[in-house]
Design an enzyme around this catalytic site. Structure first.
Site, PDB file in Angstrom:
ATOM      1  N   ASP A   9       0.807  -1.221   0.000  1.00 20.14           N
ATOM      2  CA  ASP A   9       0.000   0.000   0.000  1.00 20.14           C
ATOM      3  C   ASP A   9       0.842   1.274   0.000  1.00 20.14           C
ATOM      4  OD1 ASP A   9      -2.441  -1.357  -0.042  1.00 20.14           O
ATOM      5  OD2 ASP A   9      -2.496  -1.537   2.137  1.00 20.14           O
ATOM      6  N   GLU A  10       2.082   1.186  -0.475  1.00 20.00           N
ATOM      7  CA  GLU A  10       2.949   2.360  -0.497  1.00 20.00           C
ATOM      8  C   GLU A  10       3.491   2.643  -1.890  1.00 20.00           C
ATOM      9  OE1 GLU A  10       5.961   2.226   2.475  1.00 20.00           O
ATOM     10  OE2 GLU A  10       4.564   1.836   4.129  1.00 20.00           O
TER      11      GLU A  10
END
Length: 282
Positions: A226-227
């Site tokens: 999620d980065e």
């Protein structure tokens, strides 16, 4: 018949880049229809997207080869694309709001992509996919079968000749190897409460804290969970009257909007990667 093409490129900033590009296209009897550029003064980097048309037959491979000398002079990373719609596989689990929105926009002709298949680790959304005329492939995932499931996913990317994989609330974490194999051609969507509200029931956690905004983030998939580089974000203002169910409904709207924009912009070659960031010519 007039054909439309797109040139995207990045390189170090220096004088003469736009002149070199426009001169090359003029020499190819092409007419610029849309042009956008960005100078990142902090990193001294230059980004460009030019859409152009030609009434003559244009061979992308020949164009790429002939532009090579211009690219070498400026140290460009570049790509020419034609007007064929990119082929997209959508991956889902049980929640169908993002898939439903993508199908609607695809059938309306404004997604900028061709949906070619739906892949899921559950059977729940098979009726939705098949009602839209899309092949539905069930690939179960368990802790012991995850490597085989990911190998099957990569096989499906090849079988369907997919240009992009969209994780439309696919509730499985891809391995580092799968992320690397799909680098720059896999987009994920998630709520924007991370990292504050992790784990189960993020909307209940947000309600308990009295949040005043609900949002969603569409980003490229990377080994860093999620980065990945952010493509698009959507935020919707709320107030104290929203209970967890209403929060979730608004959040699903935000997810669908952010994801569809990200998919369309990627497929229209409007997104250029810049390290951990993106340049988006929306």
């Amino acid at each position: 018949m007039t054909q439309t093409f797109t040139l995207t490129l990045s390189c170090a900033q220096r004088p003469g880049i736009v002149h070199a590009v426009s001169s090359f296209l003029f020499e190819q009897n092409c007419d610029i229809a849309e042009h956008q550029q960005f100078d990142d003064t902090r990193s001294d980097a230059f980004f460009l997207r030019t859409s152009f048309v030609s009434a003559e037959d244009v061979d992308i491979e020949r164009l790429t080869a002939e532009f090579g000398s211009v690219a070498a002079k400026f140290g460009m990373t570049f790509n020419f694309n034609g007007s064929d719609l990119p082929r997209v596989i959508v991956m889902v689990s049980k929640m169908g709001h993002c898939l439903n929105d993508l199908i609607f926009r695809w059938r309306a002709g404004n997604l900028g992509a061709e949906l070619v298949a739906v892949v899921s680790n559950h059977e729940v959304l098979r009726p939705m996919a098949e009602a839209a005329g899309l092949p539905f492939v069930h690939v179960p995932v368990t802790p012991t079968t995850k490597p085989q499931a990911e190998a099957r996913l990569l096989e499906l990317v090849e079988e369907f000749d997919a240009d992009l994989v969209v994780l439309a609330r696919y509730m499985q974490v891809l391995s580092d190897d799968a992320c690397r194999a799909l680098r720059g051609r896999a987009i994920n969507i998630h709520h924007s409460f991370l990292p504050g509200f992790k784990g189960a029931k993020p909307y209940h956690q947000a309600f308990d804290r009295g949040v005043k905004q609900v949002g969603a983030t569409a980003h490229y998939v990377t080994p860093d969970l999620d980065e990945g580089p952010i493509i698009e974000q959507e935020v919707i203002r709320i107030d104290h009257s929203f209970d967890p169910a209403r929060l979730a409904t608004v959040g699903q709207d935000a997810e669908a909007l952010a994801l569809s924009r990200a998919v369309r912009w990627h497929c229209e070659n409007r997104v250029l990667l810049h390290g951990h960031r993106t340049v988006v010519f929306s």
